[in-house]
Motif scaffolding. Structure first.
Motif, PDB file in Angstrom:
ATOM      1  N   VAL A  57       0.874  -1.167   0.000  1.00  0.00           N
ATOM      2  CA  VAL A  57       0.000   0.000   0.000  1.00  0.00           C
ATOM      3  C   VAL A  57       0.913   1.219   0.000  1.00  0.00           C
ATOM      4  CG1 VAL A  57      -1.776   1.307   1.201  1.00  0.00           C
ATOM      5  CG2 VAL A  57      -1.822  -1.203   1.266  1.00  0.00           C
ATOM      6  N   ASP A  58       0.829   1.998  -1.063  1.00  0.00           N
ATOM      7  CA  ASP A  58       1.622   3.218  -1.174  1.00  0.00           C
ATOM      8  C   ASP A  58       0.689   4.406  -0.968  1.00  0.00           C
ATOM      9  OD1 ASP A  58       3.312   5.285  -1.714  1.00  0.00           O
ATOM     10  OD2 ASP A  58       3.829   4.656  -3.752  1.00  0.00           O
ATOM     11  N   PRO A  59       0.834   5.141   0.145  1.00  0.00           N
ATOM     12  CA  PRO A  59      -0.057   6.287   0.369  1.00  0.00           C
ATOM     13  C   PRO A  59       0.183   7.428  -0.603  1.00  0.00           C
ATOM     14  CG  PRO A  59       1.655   6.198   2.037  1.00  0.00           C
ATOM     15  CD  PRO A  59       1.788   4.942   1.235  1.00  0.00           C
ATOM     16  N   ASP A  60       1.324   7.380  -1.298  1.00  0.00           N
ATOM     17  CA  ASP A  60       1.667   8.418  -2.267  1.00  0.00           C
ATOM     18  C   ASP A  60       1.794   7.781  -3.648  1.00  0.00           C
ATOM     19  OD1 ASP A  60       2.410  10.868  -3.348  1.00  0.00           O
ATOM     20  OD2 ASP A  60       4.530  10.575  -2.886  1.00  0.00           O
ATOM     21  N   GLY A  61       0.690   7.229  -4.125  1.00  0.00           N
ATOM     22  CA  GLY A  61       0.680   6.577  -5.426  1.00  0.00           C
ATOM     23  C   GLY A  61       0.529   7.561  -6.564  1.00  0.00           C
TER      24      GLY A  61
END
Length: 232
Positions: A57-61
Motif C-alpha cells: 500500500v503506497d499512500p503516495d501513489g
C-alpha cells in the motif's frame, strides 16, 4: 511517505524487500504469517483478493493518491518506475528486462514452487510429479545458464528488477537438488548479486520469523489444504 509491505520471508516476499532496499524507498513491514493463516484475514483480503503475499500500500501513489497493489512482478515494475531506476531506459533493453521478469513469474517461480511442494510438503510421495518438477528446475537453470553465459545480467549490461525477481529463487539451490557448480554462469551471477548490501538487507527482512523445523499439521492446512479454497 512510507510504503506498507504486507509480506512474509519467502522468495516472492524477498523480491519486494530487495527492490525497496535497492531503491532506497522508505517502507514498513506488515507481517502476514502464512503458516498461521493470516493471509485469509479481512484486512489483507481488502488489499489482495488472491490471498497471496506480497502486497503493498503506497499512500503516495500515482497522482498523490493511495495505491494498493498485489502480484510481486507488478509491484517490482511499479517500484522501479516510481523511483526511476532498475528498469532500463533504452526501449529494447526495457523489453528484455520485462521478458526475463515474466520468465521468472511464469516459469521459475511456479516450477520451483511445485518442486518444493512435491519434494518437501506433499502428504504422499508421487514419483511422477517429483521427477517432472526436478527436470523442469534443471531445464530452467540451463536456460539461465545460456543467457548469463553471454550477458552480465538477465536484461543485459544493467542490473534490473529481472535479476531481483529471479535471485531469491536461485539462492539456497540445495533445496532444489541443484549444484550451481554445474551452472558456472548462474553461479557467477548469483554470487555477484548475493554480495550486494541491499540484497543482504532484503533477505534478512523477517528472517527471525522464519519457520524452523518440520511443518505442523495446521501450517500444512493453512498453506496447502482446503482452507485456501474456501469461498470468500
Amino acid at each position: 511517505m512510507t510504503i506498507e509491505v504486507w509480506t512474509w520471508p519467502t522468495p516472492n516476499g524477498h523480491k519486494v524487500h530487495i527492490a525497496l532496499e535497492e531503491l532506497d524507498l522508505p517502507y514498513t513491514v506488515v507481517p502476514v504469517n502464512i503458516g498461521a493463516g493470516e493471509q485469509f484475514r479481512d484486512d489483507f483480503l481488502a488489499i489482495t483478493p488472491n490471498h497471496r503475499i506480497p502486497a503493498i500500500v503506497d499512500p503516495d501513489g500515482p497522482g498523490g493518491k493511495p495505491l494498493s497493489l498485489f502480484e510481486s512482478g507488478a509491484i517490482l515494475v511499479y517500484l522501479a518506475e516510481k523511483a526511476g531506476r532498475l528498469v532500463p531506459a533504452d526501449p529494447a533493453a526495457r523489453y528484455a528486462c520485462l521478458q526475463w521478469l515474466m520468465f521468472q513469474m511464469g516459469g521459475v517461480g511456479p516450477m520451483f514452487g511445485q518442486y518444493g511442494h512435491f519434494h518437501s510438503y506433499a502428504p504422499e510421495r508421487i514419483p511422477y510429479a517429483m521427477d517432472r518438477y526436478a527436470k523442469e528446475v534443471q531445464r530452467l537453470h540451463r536456460v539461465l545458464e545460456k543467457r548469463l553465459s553471454g550477458s552480465e545480467y538477465l536484461a543485459g549490461d544493467e542490473y534490473s528488477i529481472a535479476d531481483i525477481a529471479t535471485f531469491p529463487w536461485i539462492r539456497l539451490p540445495e533445496r532444489r537438488g541443484i549444484d550451481l557448480a554445474h551452472y558456472p554462469a548462474v553461479q557467477r551471477w548469483h554470487d555477484a548479486i548475493a554480495a550486494r548490501p541491499a540484497v543482504r538487507r532484503g533477505v534478512e527482512v523477517l528472517s527471525e520469523r522464519q519457520r524452523r523445523g518440520p511443518m505442523t499439521d495446521q501450517e500444512r492446512e493453512n498453506m496447502f489444504g482446503a482452507t485456501q479454497f474456501k469461498v470468500r
